[in-house]
Design a protein around this motif. Structure first.
Motif, PDB file in Angstrom:
ATOM      1  N   VAL A 145      37.484  28.248  45.140  1.00 16.96           N
ATOM      2  CA  VAL A 145      38.183  27.432  45.945  1.00 16.96           C
ATOM      3  C   VAL A 145      37.231  26.571  46.986  1.00 16.96           C
TER       4      VAL A 145
ATOM      5  N   TYR B 123      43.182  37.249  50.109  1.00 21.54           N
ATOM      6  CA  TYR B 123      43.589  37.067  48.724  1.00 21.54           C
ATOM      7  C   TYR B 123      43.717  38.704  48.228  1.00 21.54           C
TER       8      TYR B 123
ATOM      9  N   LEU C 114      34.337  31.244  47.525  1.00 19.47           N
ATOM     10  CA  LEU C 114      35.050  30.216  48.522  1.00 19.47           C
ATOM     11  C   LEU C 114      33.796  29.158  48.930  1.00 19.47           C
TER      12      LEU C 114
ATOM     13  N   PHE D 270      48.242  27.907  43.900  1.00 24.23           N
ATOM     14  CA  PHE D 270      47.388  29.117  43.605  1.00 24.23           C
ATOM     15  C   PHE D 270      48.466  30.074  43.000  1.00 24.23           C
TER      16      PHE D 270
ATOM     17  N   LEU E 162      41.020  23.455  43.607  1.00 25.71           N
ATOM     18  CA  LEU E 162      40.961  25.121  43.142  1.00 25.71           C
ATOM     19  C   LEU E 162      40.160  24.812  41.532  1.00 25.71           C
TER      20      LEU E 162
ATOM     21  N   LEU F 135      47.552  24.480  48.877  1.00 25.78           N
ATOM     22  CA  LEU F 135      46.711  25.443  47.972  1.00 25.78           C
ATOM     23  C   LEU F 135      47.406  26.648  47.845  1.00 25.78           C
TER      24      LEU F 135
END
Length: 292
Positions: free
Chosen positions: A59, A176, A206, A129, A69, A125
């Motif tokens: 990301v 997550y 990230l 995702f 992404l 996002l």
């Protein structure tokens, strides 16, 4: 789900080894009995299939209203040589889902693909995702699954992003969770076939302009590796992977609004400080009258 298809693919690939496991277990060969044939089978399978699937999910944030992404999928030659048709169909399904989410696909080779899906804010996002990794478009197919599909490992993936706007900057809290406990050991009818830790190489990264701070509140939180402004987590098959991180992003809207205010204030300051008062400059001049 996308990761569940990986489990199905690996199960289909190593299913024939289950027959070997049963034959060895019922044989009267003392050599194999004393050396624990099941353990040897797992070791042999891991050596044959090591490094079969490399799946990197990243990301990347430019600022609070721009990012992408990125997924990099690379399959080993051993895997494609055993189950090429199923693998290529799986990659084609990834391309289809990517285009539905307004993304782009770059095919490096038959076994390697790079997927890029843009997003314009945190909510987009989160939506894209979870939609990509939790596809429910095959509900009709799932109702008529075969015995092989019923043995498919259940994998749960969920990403949450909370944002707080402070005018010039935006505070982000990303959570997550990826449950890979069902992939600890791929089994068929009670017979252990392979350790997926030696087959799957999963990474989550990230990348932000100002870096990020990892929050480790639970026992199953994954410790990241820091590479500049990027945090990299190596996900563990067979475990519940929890990622929680806090990071700040510049807000283009807030910065733009501040610049407009400063521009107007600067113009007014220059106008009334270094230039004559317009009430005097443009005041009407009295007309001269001739004296009689």
């Amino acid at each position: 789900m996308n990761f569940s298809k990986l489990g199905k693919m690996l199960m289909w690939l190593i299913r024939p080894l289950g027959l070997l496991n049963r034959n060895i277990g019922h044989s009267g060969n003392k050599l194999f009995a004393t050396r624990k044939p099941l353990l040897w089978l797992v070791v042999l399978t891991s050596l044959l299939l090591s490094g079969c699937v490399k799946y990197d999910v990243g990301v990347n944030f430019n600022h609070s209203n721009s990012g992408e992404l990125v997924q990099h999928i690379k399959l080993g030659e051993r895997l494609t040589s055993f189950s090429g048709d199923y693998i290529y169909a799986w990659l084609d399904s990834i391309e289809t889902r990517t285009r539905k989410l307004e993304g782009k696909v770059r095919r490096i080779s038959q076994e390697e693909v790079i997927v890029t899906i843009p997003f314009s804010n945190g909510q987009e996002l989160q939506t894209k995702f979870n939609e990509f990794f939790n596809s429910h478009n095959n509900q009709k197919v799932a109702a008529t699954t075969s015995e092989t599909d019923s043995e498919l490992p259940k994998i749960e993936s969920n990403l949450l992003l909370f944002q707080n706007n402070f005018l010039l900057v935006v505070r982000n809290r990303l959570i997550y969770d990826l449950d890979l406990r069902s992939l600890s050991l791929i089994a068929s009818k009670g017979n252990v076939l392979a350790d997926t830790g030696a087959i799957l190489d999963l990474e989550f990264s990230l990348n932000t302009p100002w870096g990020a701070k990892n929050i480790q509140l639970t026992e199953n939180a994954v410790e990241p590796e820091k590479q500049g402004n990027q945090l990299l987590w190596r996900l563990q098959p067979g475990e519940l992977n929890h990622i929680e991180v806090v990071f700040w992003l510049p807000s283009p809207l807030g910065i733009g609004a501040l610049l407009i205010v400063l521009f107007i204030w600067g113009g007014l300051y220059l106008r009334y400080t270094f230039m004559p008062d317009p009430r005097i400059q443009f005041a009407p001049q009295p007309t001269a009258t001739e004296s009689q």
